[in-house]
Write an enzyme that holds these catalytic residues in place. Structure first.
Site, PDB file in Angstrom:
ATOM      1  N   CYS A 121      61.578  36.819  50.115  1.00  0.00           N
ATOM      2  CA  CYS A 121      62.327  36.888  51.365  1.00  0.00           C
ATOM      3  C   CYS A 121      63.611  37.660  51.057  1.00  0.00           C
ATOM      4  O   CYS A 121      63.812  38.105  49.923  1.00  0.00           O
ATOM      5  CB  CYS A 121      62.597  35.513  51.978  1.00  0.00           C
ATOM      6  SG  CYS A 121      63.668  34.440  51.030  1.00  0.00           S
ATOM      7  N   CYS A 195      59.684  36.616  55.306  1.00  0.00           N
ATOM      8  CA  CYS A 195      60.573  37.067  56.378  1.00  0.00           C
ATOM      9  C   CYS A 195      60.160  38.477  56.778  1.00  0.00           C
ATOM     10  O   CYS A 195      59.681  39.260  55.954  1.00  0.00           O
ATOM     11  CB  CYS A 195      62.047  36.976  55.991  1.00  0.00           C
ATOM     12  SG  CYS A 195      62.713  38.319  55.031  1.00  0.00           S
ATOM     13  N   CYS A 202      59.406  45.462  50.679  1.00  0.00           N
ATOM     14  CA  CYS A 202      58.885  44.876  49.436  1.00  0.00           C
ATOM     15  C   CYS A 202      58.189  45.943  48.607  1.00  0.00           C
ATOM     16  O   CYS A 202      57.313  46.654  49.105  1.00  0.00           O
ATOM     17  CB  CYS A 202      57.918  43.743  49.766  1.00  0.00           C
ATOM     18  SG  CYS A 202      57.346  42.836  48.307  1.00  0.00           S
TER      19      CYS A 202
END
Length: 266
Positions: A121, A195, A202
């Protein structure tokens, strides 16, 4: 002749029997997806996908949540517990002797397969450390678990520490958030974003891990450094994460190459 009530298939059976709806249920079983992603995965026009999603939502099998990253977008997810209840009810409707009692969504005690899982996250201070702690707590040595963030906070949020200690007897008070960069070179079987913002940034990891997304709102209230104001939000977030963890456990015990989960592409 009007069929008897017993001859009418349960709602779950009628909904799931349609090929498009079954495909939607299958795609959403492991992670949350947006309409345009479902369009690409299922191969049907957006109006068709939206129509069938509306039917699944009306039955409570699928729920939608507005993206915290882009408020104009929504993520759809499968309510796994509602599906388990519906399947059990369908067996009872067919014959009392077929009454199904949903088994606890946990791995068998003898399973020795170890999967490596990374939860991510943005701040690595609330949702991802909660997920890391809960999976480690429930999986034991059946999973190698880590968590990290794209912009880690200075410390783990007190609200996360409090809810894990109170509800699950887990203490993460000494844990410190860490950056995704510290995991460069690590290989994971699963990378799970919690999230909507971090899902977009990412990085890729070696070993071609399965990428899943759980769209869970940030329980930390802006400006609340103690977690007192967001107590109920942390309770809700922990409960949702724990439910998803329990249903993830059987998936982690499938040997490599036999796991039914498919990577959710952005």
């Amino acid at each position: 002749m009007v069929p008897s009530a017993q001859a009418v298939p349960p709602v779950f059976v009628r909904l799931a029997a349609h090929a498009v709806r079954w495909r939607l249920l299958s795609e959403l079983a492991y992670g949350d997806l947006r309409v345009r992603e479902l369009v690409a995965l299922v191969g049907e026009p957006q109006n068709v996908i939206s129509y069938h999603l509306r039917l699944l939502r009306s039955a409570g099998l699928v729920v939608a949540r507005r993206s915290s990253h882009d408020g104009r977008d929504s993520y759809y997810r499968l309510d796994l517990e509602r599906c388990a209840e519906a399947l059990a009810a369908a067996g009872t409707a067919l014959h009392p002797a077929l009454r199904l009692v949903p088994a606890p969504p946990a791995a068998a005690a003898g399973d020795a397969v170890t999967s490596s899982v990374l939860f991510v996250c943005t701040g690595n201070s609330a949702r991802s450390p909660v997920a890391e702690a809960l999976l480690r707590h429930r999986a034991g040595d059946r999973a190698d678990v880590a968590s990290a963030g794209s912009h880690p906070k200075p410390r783990t949020h007190p609200g996360a520490v409090r809810v894990l200690r109170r509800r699950y007897g887990i203490d993460i008070a000494d844990r410190r958030p860490r950056h995704l960069d510290t995991l460069n070179g690590r290989r994971f079987d699963y990378v799970i974003s919690l999230c909507d913002k971090v899902r977009e940034v990412c990085p890729e990891f070696g070993g071609h891990p399965r990428r899943l997304h759980w769209s869970i709102p940030d329980p930390a209230a802006p400006g609340d450094e103690t977690g007192q104001a967001g107590g109920p939000a942390f309770e809700r977030a922990a409960a949702e994460i724990d439910t998803r963890i329990r249903y993830l456990l059987p998936v982690l015990t499938h040997p490599a190459g036999e796991n039914p989960a498919e990577e959710a592409q952005s």
